[in-house]
Scaffold this active site. Sequence first.
Site, PDB file in Angstrom:
ATOM      1  N   LYS A   1       2.047   8.253  -1.373  1.00 43.48           N
ATOM      2  CA  LYS A   1       2.458   7.776  -2.692  1.00 43.48           C
ATOM      3  C   LYS A   1       2.626   8.929  -3.689  1.00 43.48           C
ATOM      4  CE  LYS A   1       1.279   4.371  -6.191  1.00 43.48           C
ATOM      5  NZ  LYS A   1       0.383   3.289  -6.606  1.00 43.48           N
TER       6      LYS A   1
ATOM      7  N   GLN B   1      -5.025  -0.606   2.580  1.00 42.17           N
ATOM      8  CA  GLN B   1      -3.730  -0.551   3.270  1.00 42.17           C
ATOM      9  C   GLN B   1      -3.437   0.822   3.874  1.00 42.17           C
ATOM     10  OE1 GLN B   1      -0.759  -2.458   0.708  1.00 42.17           O
ATOM     11  NE2 GLN B   1      -1.302  -4.397   1.694  1.00 42.17           N
TER      12      GLN B   1
ATOM     13  N   GLU C   1       8.980  -7.253   7.818  1.00 45.47           N
ATOM     14  CA  GLU C   1       9.379  -5.867   8.109  1.00 45.47           C
ATOM     15  C   GLU C   1       9.971  -5.693   9.500  1.00 45.47           C
ATOM     16  OE1 GLU C   1       6.502  -6.704   6.739  1.00 45.47           O
ATOM     17  OE2 GLU C   1       6.148  -5.504   4.927  1.00 45.47           O
TER      18      GLU C   1
END
Length: 589
Positions: free
Chosen positions: A178, A129, A66
């Site tokens: 999400k 996470q 990333e």
Amino acid sequence: MSVDIAQSSPAKRVETGKLMSGAEMLLECLAREGVDCFFGYPGGVTIPFYDALYDHHIRHVLVRHEENAVFAAEGYARATGKVGVCCATSGPGATNLVTGLVDAMMDSIPIVAITGQVHSKLIGSDAFQEADTFGITRPATKHNFMVKTLAELPQIVHEAFYIAASGRPGPVLVDIPKDVFQARGHYTPVDTIHLPGYKVFTEGHTGQIRRAAQLIWEAERPFVYAGGGIIAANASPELTEFVELIDAPAVCTLMGLGGLSSSHPNFVSMPGMHGSYAANMGMTDCDLLIALGTRFDDRVTGQLATFARHARVIHVDIDPAEVGKNRTPDIPIVGDVKRVLQKLTKAVQELQPEFGRKKSEARRKWWSQVRAWKDERPYDRPHSEDEIKPQHLMDEIDRLSGGQAIVCSDVGQHQMWAAQLIRFNEPRLWINSGGLGSMGFGVPSAMGAQMARPDKLVFAICGDGGFQMAIPELATIASQGLPVKIVVMNNGYLGMVRQWQTLFYNNRLSAVTLDCFPDAEKLASAYGFRGRTIEKPWELTKALQEAIADSGPYLLNVKVTPDENVYPMVPAGGSISEMVFGPPQPVAV
Ligand SMILES: Cc1ncc(C[n+]2csc(CCOP(=O)(O)OP(=O)(O)O)c2C)c(N)n1
């Protein structure tokens, strides 16, 4: 600040009120912002976004780490002036972006970073996470957003682009849970941005500009100090016109190289720690320093108390926080350097009948002094029959690219030699991590630049240390078929640290030896492209020509003299007039 963005958006793609998911809305907003490609790495919470991407025309480049998504987005942004976009998942994906965000912040590069966040209901529960991306990236970004509902998503995305690109550019992060990606709702295009607390001063104060013009005419030894702001503001034509009108010597900082063509007769070179003798002496002795889009960085000024001490200072910058931060100017001008230079040029022209020629004798003397400094101590260009000198390598890259190639550099000695010796005849050709000095930047930024400019010859110039930080991206380069020419200046050391240990720590070389460098030919061929190692001066030109002529990526490992030092050097904290031009001579006893 209120702006109408409907004008600048590409034609509407979907009819107002269409039902779509948050992920689809995000893509629609990116398309409206003119994004044609972005760099990212997926994960659990961004799967809904990547699912929507499956059917979309925007190109996504899957990087291998990333951090390199931000560096690649920076390469894209630096090569074009457009906003670079990158994307990462929650937790480790987002934290891996941090170095790149700080890098973009330090160099004022417009970036929009999209991160996924855990489901809204789980935020604060130490979910799998979960990381406080908003908190972590707050000091690493110009601004950051946490999206809480689908309804606010489009507005936030467009605001992010606006903030990233306007005023002093910088990175903006949008963190999206999400469930916001998954939620469905009716999409309404955003036409205006209203940010009451966000003000950008572009025009510059008319009175101050007039006073600056007067000072310019009165000065006997004017000197132009142009920074990265010239590149960011696309002010290169205005700078060139201004410099020609006042006929002053001009330097471009490490971030500003190419702002005034390196081949322009008024261009002196780069100032600062590894700047030229003429640039640093000019800064020291001038009576008027015209600082344009630059921030008086310590690597340029050296000891502030003695920096340009005889000079009055005009400082133009779009960020009011920069004006007076390190040096109090006599004439502060807050504004877009492009607009201010247009006005300043006009003001100088208007005063010409009143002041013209008065100082011409003094100006002639000043120019002959600057030329004498240039002749007295040009940059070192040692040559050897047996070893490739790093400077010889940069000279050859310069000769073969003719000031027209994009050169993305990593960080270290090679960066300084490249900045000293390679010409940049246009802006946006020299791409490097100036403020943060992030090793590992060269290869991924070259990927981004090559994606943005497929028509250009793009070099990634790296040290053997920085290159090894970026090896995972060889896979990205190969899979995207990017014909980047990677040139490793291999001195077997973390060269810049070795140089300091040699010069200032009694040559006690601690943790700077880089053994076990991979075989370049095998490494490149493992990824399906060509590579080669050379170590003799007579191989250099042909090897570079071969790399350039190859239609694909190329890895050229150039073994150079291991213990060469970059000179001139201003020892840390010293005055820039006190440059060192070689190792200390042994004292006779
Ligand atoms: C991520 C990161 N870690 C450490 C440093 C400190 N540092 C600056 S230059 C340098 C040496 C770079 O070595 P190399 O890549 O071989 O280039 P060279 O100086 O030999 O040209 C190091 C370790 C840094 N700038 N960035």
